[in-house]
Design a protein around this motif. Structure first.
Motif: not given
Length: 163
Positions: A132, A136, A139-140
């Motif tokens: 995860e 993240r 995506q950032k």
């Protein structure tokens, strides 16, 4: 190449112990390749591959803290073939000691920006499900979850960015 806190350099034949610091750590390697610590032989073979790729300007590079010169991780642009298509992956590992301090994103952003400066129109990150934190980071870094693929028997998420 460097960032605000990091400096990157190519691997050399003298970097076995630095690489083995990461590859022998079960927590660092949990979502890399087969999901467990690597043997010394696997690490040596991989080091040789990293050195060869670095000569071509690709592959993973060592990332060090500018201030204290400590090894933070490894990252870079890695040529991949996904479902018969040549891709360039933004890859990054961070030593467990430095998790949660923004180093994964700092590495990923630096290599994404570098790839785009080179004129790449598309970059990917391959992330095993369950990781995860790396999802993240992708995506950032402006990437979206495009699809899932099977790689060496693992279900892996393909995150991508296109310009």
């Amino acid at each position: 190449m460097e960032t605000e806190r990091l400096i990157f350099r190519e691997y050399t034949k003298n970097d076995f112990e630095l690489l083995y610091t990461m590859t022998s750590d079960p927590n660092v390697m949990k979502y890399i390749r087969h999901g467990g610590p690597w043997t010394k032989e696997e690490t040596m073979q991989t080091l040789e591959r990293f050195i060869e790729r670095n000569k071509m300007g690709t592959g993973l590079f060592l990332a060090f803290d500018k201030q204290d010169k400590q090894l933070i991780g490894t990252s870079g642009l890695i040529p991949q073939v996904i479902e018969g298509t040549d891709e360039l992956e933004v890859g990054y590992w961070v030593r467990e000691l430095y998790w949660g301090q923004g180093y994964g994103y700092e590495q990923a952003k630096a290599w994404k920006d570098y790839g785009l400066q080179l004129g790449e129109k598309r970059l990917i990150s391959l992330i095993q499900h369950g990781n995860e934190g790396s999802m993240r980071i992708a995506q950032k870094n402006g990437m979206i979850h495009e699809k899932d693929v099977d790689i060496i028997g693992k279900n892996v998420a393909v995150f991508s960015i296109e310009v």
